[in-house]
Write an enzyme that holds these catalytic residues in place. Structure first.
Site: not given
Ligand SMILES: [Zn+2]
Length: 144
Positions: A68, A71
């Site tokens: 991600c 993230c």
């Protein structure tokens, strides 16, 4: 006079009772003698989740995954928050790939997701990455 706060140790999950006026004195865990309060995040797993969401000091959980991008770009902000909030809020990270059952149990639909716990219960959650100031303001609105 201050009531002691019950705070789980991030290293051994032992519960410590720490007077609020001692929070700034680098309190050590009664069981493993390591620092109870960190100025970094620590790793949450299915193994320590139940123990770590307990206690009087809120726990902010960042649910993330290695694939991600948002993230990863949020990670330094989360660490800055961990430094600034030491003694007021505990910050932990949950790798949703390595802990799929728990991520499912938490109902994670998008990442990053931030979940705030206190005394074993979820208080609130938000999906998405934040700039540091917005993150701190959100936590302030929760009394942190
Ligand atoms: Zn300990």
């Amino acid at each position: 006079m201050s009531n002691p706060l019950v705070i789980p140790c991030p290293h051994c999950n032992g519960l410590n009772r720490i007077p609020t006026d001692r929070l700034g004195d680098t309190p050590k865990c009664g069981r493993c003698k390591q620092n109870v309060l960190l100025s970094t995040s620590f790793e949450l797993t299915e193994g320590n989740y139940a123990a770590q969401i307990k206690g009087d000091l809120p726990l902010l959980l960042d649910v993330w995954a290695d694939w991600c991008g948002p993230c990863k770009s949020f990670a330094p902000t989360f660490e800055q928050a961990a430094r600034q909030l030491s003694g007021r809020c505990r910050l932990a990270k949950l790798d949703s790939e390595a802990n799929r059952n728990l991520a499912g149990q938490l109902g994670i639909r998008s990442i990053p997701s931030l979940i705030l716990f206190k005394n074993g219960r979820e208080l609130t959650r938000q999906a998405g990455a934040f700039p540091l100031q917005s993150l701190l303001e959100w936590l302030r609105s929760q009394g942190i």
